[in-house]
Design a protein around this motif. Structure first.
Motif, short mmCIF file in Angstrom:
data_model
loop_
_atom_site.label_atom_id
_atom_site.label_comp_id
_atom_site.label_asym_id
_atom_site.label_seq_id
_atom_site.Cartn_x
_atom_site.Cartn_y
_atom_site.Cartn_z
N ASN A 24 0.80 -1.22 0.00
CA ASN A 24 0.00 0.00 0.00
C ASN A 24 0.84 1.28 0.00
O ASN A 24 0.34 2.33 0.35
N LYS A 25 2.10 1.14 -0.36
CA LYS A 25 2.96 2.31 -0.13
C LYS A 25 2.53 3.53 -0.94
O LYS A 25 2.75 4.67 -0.52
N VAL A 26 1.85 3.29 -2.05
CA VAL A 26 1.39 4.44 -2.83
C VAL A 26 0.38 5.27 -2.02
O VAL A 26 0.38 6.49 -2.08
N TYR A 27 -0.44 4.60 -1.20
CA TYR A 27 -1.41 5.33 -0.38
C TYR A 27 -0.72 6.14 0.71
O TYR A 27 -1.11 7.26 1.01
N HIS B 143 -9.65 3.38 0.14
CA HIS B 143 -8.79 2.20 0.20
C HIS B 143 -8.53 1.83 1.65
O HIS B 143 -8.59 2.68 2.52
N SER B 144 -8.26 0.55 1.86
CA SER B 144 -7.92 0.19 3.24
C SER B 144 -6.47 -0.19 3.31
O SER B 144 -5.93 -0.85 2.43
N ARG B 201 -13.17 13.89 2.67
CA ARG B 201 -13.22 12.43 2.79
C ARG B 201 -14.66 11.94 2.74
O ARG B 201 -14.98 10.99 2.03
N GLN B 202 -15.54 12.60 3.50
CA GLN B 202 -16.94 12.18 3.50
C GLN B 202 -17.52 12.22 2.10
O GLN B 202 -18.32 11.38 1.72
N THR B 206 -18.63 8.67 -1.31
CA THR B 206 -19.79 8.44 -2.18
C THR B 206 -19.43 8.13 -3.62
O THR B 206 -20.30 7.79 -4.41
N ILE B 207 -18.16 8.26 -3.99
CA ILE B 207 -17.79 7.93 -5.37
C ILE B 207 -17.95 6.43 -5.58
O ILE B 207 -17.47 5.64 -4.78
N PRO B 208 -18.66 6.02 -6.64
CA PRO B 208 -18.85 4.58 -6.86
C PRO B 208 -17.53 3.86 -7.15
O PRO B 208 -16.70 4.36 -7.92
N ASP B 209 -17.34 2.72 -6.52
CA ASP B 209 -16.10 1.97 -6.69
C ASP B 209 -15.87 1.54 -8.13
O ASP B 209 -14.74 1.40 -8.57
#
Lengths: 313, 316
Positions: A24-27, B143-144, B201-202, B206-209
């Protein structure tokens, strides 16, 4: 921040973490610039303020550790601080809930108006909070001679004979601060409420009417409020933080220090000891004041969040 | 004769057609009205009126000081101090604004200098913030990765206290970084404005994946996705951030951080004029109006965009 994450997370998460971070380094590279500024100008100051509150520090020599004596002095020897604390709590207990209700009620009423009128009313209510130093006009309204607008109207209506010294009389101080603060308070949370109300599903109202909801109050409690719980929480955070942070308004309107400290709040007390222009330069003591304010703000926010979670249940 | 008769017939036809149109229009309107009523099922007329009165009164409370400032700036000195006070001037005069420009012309540092300073601070502060905050908000929203939850949590907590609390250490940090008496002392801390990051961020959540997936399949890397897909989609959010930050930076007077006269912002210069006392009451109103016009115009232009963003502002 990238490096910091690596170190703090390493201790308690599984071995795959290193791989995850690498993947994930780009994040991390994306969040790094903002997080750097955030760390330096928000997280670090909070920690420093907390640590400094246990020291005696004048910005010239190194801080000297003195334990809890700053806090002890604040609560036991500093009568002015106790006045400030009392005033802050009174102001917060009134302007916090009232401004919150105002923001919501007006948003709710405005929401039913036709779009063009709604647009105009949003502007009217939101304008004070973005008008910068325009609140200084209240100086003219509460001015103590007969040309003060309020005095002039009252004399003209024969309600009083001599001008009232609004800004110089201690018993009016909090009242004036409350009025002006409420005038300024329809800010971001007000907009959030309006926006939230517009996203509430309209068909729910029709369904509810069929199910026997008879008036707007029931509709509000059972449908509208639960639907916009998250905006309600956001609004609460904004209003509480503002209500506890009253200070600059007091300095500009009532002067510094205000007569008999009648408009003194924790923020003005903090400015007295800790601002760069202050002559006292007791930064350790000021940090203790700041820490108390921080705890007050965070604490009341967390409590109110818990309460709002129960709305509509 | 023929001709006129024909035209007469044509006229009646035309009139009939018009009548038909009108009837249709009224019918349409009636159905519209019905629809309108349908939405407002649980309402009473009395309640409606009472609430409108309340709204009107508070609207007056909200608008009165601002209107008074504006009308004051159009009054001559003799009319400002009239008893009883008048809301609207008898003779509209622009002498306060003329006075203001004369005063400005006589300052030691040319007013354009102050203006450029404010513009520099506002521009760099706002642009930098919008860029950094959106760049940071994108992974946090979409992203997580390890540490994400912690950061989101920290940001919510940081909304819960105001910057007064951290004033002293912030001053120390700014001076350690050697930024005292430069515009950067105001610009850089403004980049870390957390409310902006939070709203961004909020909104991005809402942007569709699917859109992001599609970009990935097309071979875009994360930065390309961010610039070409995400940024255009969150335009309402960056307008909101611009408005919020603009308001803060536009009125800043740089008190604690900037000491060189050449570097001070407009708001400081104008506040010096206001400090001139009673005789400057009119000029002071003119100053307030000038400082007021900019943020309010920006808001007027962008109101709907801002409400768009705010709809997603909720705290979970």
């Amino acid at each position: 921040m990238k490096v910091k994450n690596l170190q703090t997370e390493k201790q308690f998460v599984k071995p795959s973490l290193k791989k995850q971070i690498k993947k994930n380094k780009v994040y991390y590279s994306m969040i790094a610039p903002f997080m750097l500024v955030f760390t330096v100008f928000t997280i670090l100051p909070v920690l420093m303020s907390f640590l400094l509150s246990f020291t005696s520090f004048d910005m010239l020599q190194l801080p000297k550790f003195i334990g809890l004596s700053n806090y002890i002095n604040l609560f036991l020897n500093d009568d002015v601080f106790l006045i400030a604390l009392k005033n802050t709590l009174i102001l917060a207990f009134i302007t916090g809930p009232v401004s919150y209700l105002m923001a919501f009620v007006f948003a709710w009423l405005i929401n039913e108006l036709p779009p063009k009128v709604r647009w105009f009313m949003v502007l009217i209510f939101y304008a004070p909070s973005i008008s910068g130093s325009a609140y200084l006009l209240w100086l003219l309204i509460f001015s103590s001679d007969m040309y003060g607008i309020l005095n002039a109207y009252l004399i003209d209506l024969n309600l009083i004979n001599t001008p009232i010294l609004w800004l110089e009389t201690p018993k009016y101080a909090l009242f004036i601060l409350i009025i002006v603060q409420l005038w300024l308070s329809l800010g971001v949370s007000f907009l959030a409420f309006i926006a939230g109300l517009q996203t509430v599903d309209r068909t729910l109202y029709e369904a509810a009417a069929v199910d026997g909801i008879r008036n707007r109050w029931q509709e509000l409690w059972y449908i509208t409020l639960p639907q916009m719980k998250s905006q309600l929480m956001f609004g609460a955070v904004m209003q509480i933080t503002n209500a506890l942070g009253i200070g600059m308004v007091s300095v500009s309107l009532l002067g510094f220090p205000s007569v008999e400290y009648s408009g003194h709040t924790i923020v003005t007390h903090l400015l007295d000891f800790g601002s760069a222009n202050s002559t006292r330069l007791e930064m350790g003591y000021a940090s203790a004041i700041a820490t108390i304010l921080f705890v007050l703000m965070l604490g009341s926010n967390l409590i109110v969040q818990r309460i709002i979670k129960r709305v509509g249940t | 004769m023929e001709k006129t008769k024909k035209t007469h017939e044509e006229k009646t036809l035309l009139i009939d057609a018009l009548k038909q149109d009108e009837i249709n229009w009224i019918r349409q309107k009636k159905t519209k009205m019905k629809k309108y009523r349908k939405v407002r099922l649980s309402r009473s007329v009395g309640g409606d009126i009472a609430l409108l009165v309340v709204l009107f009164l508070f609207g007056l409370f909200s608008a009165y000081p601002l209107i008074f400032t504006i009308t004051n700036s159009l009054k001559g000195l003799d009319e400002i101090f009239v008893f009883p006070p008048r809301l609207f001037p008898r003779n509209i005069t622009f002498e306060n604004f003329v006075d203001l420009f004369n005063l400005i012309g006589n300052t030691q540092v040319p007013i354009s200098r102050y203006f450029v300073n404010t513009l520099t601070i506002t521009l760099f502060g706002t642009v930098g913030h919008v860029f950094l905050a959106s760049l940071c908000a994108y992974p946090l929203a979409k992203h997580s990765f390890p540490g994400r939850h912690l950061i989101n949590q920290l940001i919510v907590y940081s909304l819960m206290f105001s910057t007064v609390v951290t004033q002293i250490p912030t001053y120390m940090i700014v001076s350690w970084l050697g930024l005292i008496d430069t515009h950067m002392a105001i610009i850089i801390p403004a980049w870390g404005f957390t409310l902006g990051l939070f709203l961004m961020r909020q909104f991005m959540v809402t942007i569709p994946d699917e859109l992001l997936e599609a970009a990935k399949i097309d071979g875009a890397n994360e930065y390309q996705t961010f610039f070409h897909v995400v940024m255009p989609l969150v335009k309402p959010a960056w307008l909101t951030l611009i408005i919020l930050l603009f308001q803060q930076l536009w009125g800043i007077d740089g008190g604690n951080y900037i000491f060189t006269e050449n570097l001070k912002p407009l708001s400081y210069a104008l506040s010096q004029i206001v400090a001139g006392g009673v005789a400057r009451t009119g000029t002071a109103a003119a100053v307030t109006v000038i400082m007021l016009i900019v943020p309010i115009t920006v808001f007027i232009i962008n109101q709907s965009k801002m409400l768009d963003t705010m709809a997603h502002s909720g705290l979970k």
